[in-house]
Design a protein around this motif. Structure first.
Motif, PDB file in Angstrom:
ATOM      1  N   UNK A 291      42.869  53.541  57.398  1.00 13.39           N
ATOM      2  CA  UNK A 291      43.962  52.492  57.127  1.00 13.39           C
ATOM      3  C   UNK A 291      43.201  51.573  56.031  1.00 13.39           C
ATOM      4  N   UNK A 292      41.969  51.102  56.376  1.00 15.86           N
ATOM      5  CA  UNK A 292      41.777  49.990  55.564  1.00 15.86           C
ATOM      6  C   UNK A 292      41.287  50.528  54.022  1.00 15.86           C
ATOM      7  N   UNK A 293      40.741  51.855  54.180  1.00 12.65           N
ATOM      8  CA  UNK A 293      40.766  52.470  52.785  1.00 12.65           C
ATOM      9  C   UNK A 293      41.787  52.529  51.956  1.00 12.65           C
ATOM     10  N   UNK A 294      42.904  53.027  52.530  1.00 17.00           N
ATOM     11  CA  UNK A 294      43.914  53.187  51.797  1.00 17.00           C
ATOM     12  C   UNK A 294      44.856  51.855  51.216  1.00 17.00           C
ATOM     13  N   UNK A 295      44.748  51.006  52.067  1.00 17.51           N
ATOM     14  CA  UNK A 295      45.372  49.578  51.668  1.00 17.51           C
ATOM     15  C   UNK A 295      44.285  49.073  50.773  1.00 17.51           C
ATOM     16  N   UNK A 296      42.965  48.906  50.750  1.00 14.40           N
ATOM     17  CA  UNK A 296      42.380  48.517  49.829  1.00 14.40           C
ATOM     18  C   UNK A 296      42.210  49.110  48.562  1.00 14.40           C
ATOM     19  N   UNK A 297      42.581  50.451  48.473  1.00 13.20           N
ATOM     20  CA  UNK A 297      42.557  51.266  47.240  1.00 13.20           C
ATOM     21  C   UNK A 297      44.006  50.870  46.554  1.00 13.20           C
ATOM     22  N   UNK A 298      45.029  50.769  47.289  1.00 11.31           N
ATOM     23  CA  UNK A 298      46.446  50.451  46.914  1.00 11.31           C
ATOM     24  C   UNK A 298      46.182  48.849  46.198  1.00 11.31           C
ATOM     25  N   UNK A 299      45.770  47.933  46.759  1.00 14.68           N
ATOM     26  CA  UNK A 299      45.781  46.418  46.248  1.00 14.68           C
ATOM     27  C   UNK A 299      44.870  46.603  44.962  1.00 14.68           C
ATOM     28  N   UNK A 300      43.722  47.240  44.952  1.00 21.89           N
ATOM     29  CA  UNK A 300      42.895  47.491  44.140  1.00 21.89           C
ATOM     30  C   UNK A 300      43.416  47.939  42.831  1.00 21.89           C
ATOM     31  N   UNK A 301      44.208  48.924  42.802  1.00 20.53           N
ATOM     32  CA  UNK A 301      45.108  49.318  41.757  1.00 20.53           C
ATOM     33  C   UNK A 301      46.055  48.495  41.288  1.00 20.53           C
ATOM     34  N   UNK A 302      46.723  47.793  42.039  1.00 22.70           N
ATOM     35  CA  UNK A 302      47.679  46.733  42.017  1.00 22.70           C
ATOM     36  C   UNK A 302      47.113  45.489  40.971  1.00 22.70           C
ATOM     37  N   UNK A 303      45.920  45.065  41.362  1.00 25.54           N
ATOM     38  CA  UNK A 303      45.167  44.030  40.884  1.00 25.54           C
ATOM     39  C   UNK A 303      45.025  44.639  39.280  1.00 25.54           C
ATOM     40  N   UNK A 304      44.443  45.995  39.108  1.00 19.44           N
ATOM     41  CA  UNK A 304      44.065  46.238  38.050  1.00 19.44           C
ATOM     42  C   UNK A 304      45.288  46.249  37.038  1.00 19.44           C
ATOM     43  N   UNK A 305      46.243  46.914  37.587  1.00 16.96           N
ATOM     44  CA  UNK A 305      47.491  46.839  36.323  1.00 16.96           C
ATOM     45  C   UNK A 305      48.064  45.675  36.406  1.00 16.96           C
ATOM     46  N   UNK A 306      47.970  44.716  37.370  1.00 15.93           N
ATOM     47  CA  UNK A 306      48.488  43.213  36.920  1.00 15.93           C
ATOM     48  C   UNK A 306      47.827  42.750  35.736  1.00 15.93           C
ATOM     49  N   UNK A 307      46.550  42.983  35.800  1.00 12.76           N
ATOM     50  CA  UNK A 307      45.634  42.327  34.770  1.00 12.76           C
ATOM     51  C   UNK A 307      45.953  42.865  33.415  1.00 12.76           C
ATOM     52  N   UNK A 308      45.899  44.182  33.394  1.00 17.07           N
ATOM     53  CA  UNK A 308      46.167  45.078  32.379  1.00 17.07           C
ATOM     54  C   UNK A 308      47.453  44.699  31.378  1.00 17.07           C
ATOM     55  N   UNK A 309      48.317  44.276  32.473  1.00 18.80           N
ATOM     56  CA  UNK A 309      49.847  44.183  31.875  1.00 18.80           C
ATOM     57  C   UNK A 309      49.808  42.748  31.267  1.00 18.80           C
ATOM     58  N   UNK A 310      48.805  41.968  31.559  1.00 20.65           N
ATOM     59  CA  UNK A 310      48.791  40.607  31.337  1.00 20.65           C
ATOM     60  C   UNK A 310      49.441  39.624  32.191  1.00 20.65           C
ATOM     61  N   UNK A 311      49.660  39.950  33.564  1.00 14.18           N
ATOM     62  CA  UNK A 311      50.354  39.395  34.693  1.00 14.18           C
ATOM     63  C   UNK A 311      49.813  38.854  35.524  1.00 14.18           C
ATOM     64  N   UNK A 312      48.320  38.674  35.395  1.00 16.61           N
ATOM     65  CA  UNK A 312      47.505  38.164  36.590  1.00 16.61           C
ATOM     66  C   UNK A 312      47.413  36.785  36.191  1.00 16.61           C
ATOM     67  N   UNK A 313      47.747  36.019  37.230  1.00 10.73           N
ATOM     68  CA  UNK A 313      47.544  34.552  37.165  1.00 10.73           C
ATOM     69  C   UNK A 313      46.198  34.037  36.321  1.00 10.73           C
ATOM     70  N   UNK A 314      46.342  33.188  35.260  1.00  8.56           N
ATOM     71  CA  UNK A 314      44.940  32.756  34.864  1.00  8.56           C
ATOM     72  C   UNK A 314      44.177  32.164  35.817  1.00  8.56           C
ATOM     73  N   UNK A 315      42.739  31.979  35.561  1.00 11.75           N
ATOM     74  CA  UNK A 315      41.818  31.340  36.596  1.00 11.75           C
ATOM     75  C   UNK A 315      42.042  29.984  35.846  1.00 11.75           C
ATOM     76  N   UNK A 316      42.341  28.963  36.760  1.00 10.39           N
ATOM     77  CA  UNK A 316      42.471  27.610  36.428  1.00 10.39           C
ATOM     78  C   UNK A 316      42.048  26.875  37.687  1.00 10.39           C
ATOM     79  N   UNK A 317      41.229  25.707  37.482  1.00 11.22           N
ATOM     80  CA  UNK A 317      40.815  24.842  38.163  1.00 11.22           C
ATOM     81  C   UNK A 317      41.661  23.659  38.367  1.00 11.22           C
ATOM     82  N   UNK A 318      42.317  23.410  39.502  1.00  7.19           N
ATOM     83  CA  UNK A 318      43.095  22.193  39.218  1.00  7.19           C
ATOM     84  C   UNK A 318      42.436  21.112  40.015  1.00  7.19           C
ATOM     85  N   UNK A 319      42.309  19.798  39.147  1.00  2.00           N
ATOM     86  CA  UNK A 319      41.736  18.984  39.580  1.00  2.00           C
ATOM     87  C   UNK A 319      42.651  17.871  40.464  1.00  2.00           C
TER      88      UNK A 319
END
Length: 685
Positions: A163-191
């Motif tokens: 279960x954990x391997x499958x869920x981790x793989x799925x979320x990993x792939x979604x993270x990758x696609x989100x970044x490559x589609x330029x849709x990942x929230x930018x890293x910003x520190x909010x003071x």
């Protein structure tokens, strides 16, 4: 109308930048801690979220990493040396520094500045830093690759390997696609999150041109961070070459590399249309691999990645030449096909399925830091390791990045898998022919290669046995307690490390604390030299052997340690340490064949760079603990976290020059001493 100041760097007179503790919150060490209130929409199975602000929106306008003034660098350098050297040694080192400032060093500095002006799209440390890592001939395992352990899923039903391997793989792939589609929230520190971590802020900065977007965010007291390292997170590997390794990324590859019992398997996790394969299909393929009855592979080639890099480069060439399918590419039926080595190199990442279930923290550290090498491929950008009982960690190759992208990936994946998992205890794997889809890599091995593998296993076992580890969990006080005492939590933990070593050996030694410079374009890290005159004095006061100093004196000493550490943290995060500046000038002098100035030949310079205490902190709800090997034979590798519930240490060393168990006991005593002082009690009463 809002006006933007045409500035090339952050205003260091701002009150934020005169508070080193806030710097630690912003930039951290080996990673970035940022608020992630996303104000975005969920978009099916492909993306974790769809950010209103594009991932790369701030990249173009990020400030350039500054080169410190040479006189400031040398002042800071001498301050660090004065903590470690006797009077006679220090006087010689001071003369070397003075000569460096007025003769050869000035020319080296001017050359570095001139180079930097020609390379505004990078930073002055980028080339030297990559070159340092890739030219290092030591094995990457133990020496370079760190690990970070995920917190267990809060729902025990999901602590199942499949279960954990499958869920981790799925979320990993979604993270990758989100970044490559330029849709990942930018890293910003909010003071001031109430002001800037809002939909209004995001709509505002989204409208700004990329060339000035950073300054719009800065007007809100929000600080965008460099995200250039993310491009090396997936489909990336380090290839061994003689003299200098090579980093390669192939974003066209769609397959996942899975390792179990030293065997290698591949299956496409992205389909022909670029969509992520459905969760039940991924689950079916992983289940097929877990059910494979083949015994442990006695000729597992993964252990070859534990070799000296030149040796591995030679063996890899022989491995590729041992069979047509082994090669990076081979010609068959009129077309070129990817060979096994190319398939390993280009895989999205490595999913490691271990049959072991280490129980105690030290055994878990050993498994995730090094294992026995047979079920690992340490050259990949990162490996997702999941044990039989679903304990999970990331082990990552360090040359391509400093943990910034890894920690963001880590946090996003943990959040999604623990709140919105894709498969559940009652999920049935898809009815697909995994036996036809999952490819098993069977490298052709001649007798000489089998001998190399056997030798590598033996030598790696010896190296791993030479490493010792220990772990400490501490609960008497925590992060909030230290904040309430008006002390920087990180400074107190760093003092505890100094005090522990002082208890064990009676002296202060070269200490390294990593600090990210991701506030700048292509920033890497700077060093916080946390062994200071203030920590040395406070250690001596605590360990004076009798009640010579009042509790008030000891409290004041702790406050002074916190103040100077906060100042050093601020300087490091702003690129105003001394390590990278001196390192870069030395690097380019050597590249040009220029004779090195006496400062670099001074034994004190070599000594201060032989790091006895290598330290790094990593704090996140997703992280249990992280760790890495000690960097010197007589030193300690100290990973630590100070959280609202506990304080944790993970320490490594190489006996017999040091004793990690004794050191951990001294750490516990040091924390007890700090607690006594802060509670108004003398530690010796």
């Amino acid at each position: 109308m809002l006006r933007f100041r045409a500035v090339s760097r952050i205003n260091t007179n701002d009150k934020l930048f005169n508070n080193g503790h806030r710097y630690k919150q912003i930039f951290g060490c080996r990673g970035i801690q940022v608020s992630q209130a996303l104000y975005s929409t969920s978009v099916g199975n492909d993306f974790i979220h769809e950010s209103i602000v594009p991932s790369d929106h701030f990249q173009k306008s990020l400030p350039h990493l500054p080169i410190p003034k040479i006189e400031n660098t040398l002042t800071r350098y001498l301050n660090s040396q004065s903590t470690l050297l006797g009077e006679e040694q220090f006087n010689y080192t001071k003369k070397c520094a003075e000569a460096f400032a007025y003769r050869d060093g000035s020319a080296l500095h001017d050359d570095l500045v001139a180079r930097d002006k020609l390379n505004k799209q990078t930073s002055y440390v980028t080339e030297p830093w990559f070159d340092m890592y890739l030219r290092d001939r030591k094995p990457v395992s133990l020496t370079h690759n760190p690990f970070i352990t995920f917190t267990d899923d809060p729902n025990p039903k999901y602590m199942d390997q499949l279960l954990r391997a499958t869920n981790m793989v799925m979320s990993s792939l979604r993270f990758m696609k989100t970044f490559r589609a330029n849709l990942l929230e930018p890293d910003v520190f909010h003071l001031n999150p109430k002001k800037s971590d809002t939909l209004q802020f995001r709509k505002f900065v989204r409208r700004l041109p990329k060339s000035v977007s950073f300054y719009g965010a800065y007007w809100y007291k929000a600080f965008p961070l460099d995200m250039s390292q993310y491009a090396n997170l997936f489909n990336s590997t380090r290839i061994p070459r003689h003299n200098k390794d090579e980093l390669v990324v192939d974003e066209t590859a769609k397959h996942l590399l899975v390792m179990r019992k030293g065997h290698m398997y591949l299956f496409d996790a992205i389909d022909r249309d670029g969509n992520i394969v459905s969760p039940d299909v991924v689950m079916a393929h992983i289940k097929y691999i877990l059910d494979d009855p083949r015994p442990q592979n006695d000729n597992a080639i993964g252990v070859l990645t534990t070799l000296n890099r030149d040796k591995w480069a030679t063996v890899r060439t022989q491995l590729c030449n041992a069979g047509e399918m082994n090669e990076s590419a081979f010609f068959s039926k009129g077309v070129y096909n990817d060979g096994y080595m190319k398939l390993v190199d280009s895989a999205l990442f490595v999913l490691v399925l271990d049959d072991d279930a280490p129980a105690d923290p030290n055994a878990i550290t050993r498994n995730f830091l090094h294992g026995d090498g047979t079920n690992r491929w340490f050259d990949k950008s990162f490996s997702l390791i999941i044990t039989k009982d679903a304990k999970t960690a990331v082990n990552f190759e360090h040359s391509w990045g400093d943990g910034v992208a890894v920690l963001r990936y880590f946090n996003e994946v943990w959040k999604e898998t623990t709140t919105k998992p894709f498969v559940h205890p009652d999920t049935v794997p898809a009815n697909v022919h995994s036996d036809r889809i999952v490819q098993k890599l069977e490298f052709a091995l001649d007798p000489k290669l089998k001998e190399y593998i056997s030798d590598a296993r033996s030598s790696y076992a010896e190296r791993c046995a030479s490493l010792d580890v220990d772990h400490l969990e501490y609960y008497k006080f925590n992060k909030q307690y230290l904040k309430d005492k008006k002390l920087s939590p990180d400074s107190v933990l760093q003092f505890a490390i100094q005090l522990a070593y002082y208890k064990q050996f009676g002296k202060t030694v070269p200490t390294y604390e990593s600090c990210s410079t991701a506030a700048f374009k292509k920033g890497r890290t700077e060093t916080i030299r946390s062994a200071t005159k203030e920590t040395k004095r406070a250690c001596a006061m605590v360990e004076s052997g009798e009640i010579m100093h009042s509790v008030q004196d000891l409290t004041l000493a702790l406050q002074e340690c916190s103040t100077i550490h906060s100042k050093l943290t601020k300087e490091a995060a702003m690129g105003q340490g001394w390590d990278r500046h001196l390192f870069a000038m030395k690097y380019y002098a050597e590249q040009a064949g220029t004779p090195l100035p006496e400062l670099y030949k001074d034994p004190a310079y070599n000594y201060i760079n032989q790091i006895t205490l290598s330290t790094s902190t990593l704090t996140s709800p997703a992280v249990v603990i992280g760790g890495f090997g000690a960097v010197t034979p007589n030193g300690y590798g100290v990973g630590y976290a100070v959280e609202n519930e506990r304080i944790g240490f993970n320490v490594t060393n190489y006996p017999p020059e040091t004793n990690v168990h004794e050191f951990v006991n001294c750490l516990r005593e040091s924390l007890d001493d700090v607690y006594s002082i802060l509670e108004g009690k003398h530690p010796r009463s």
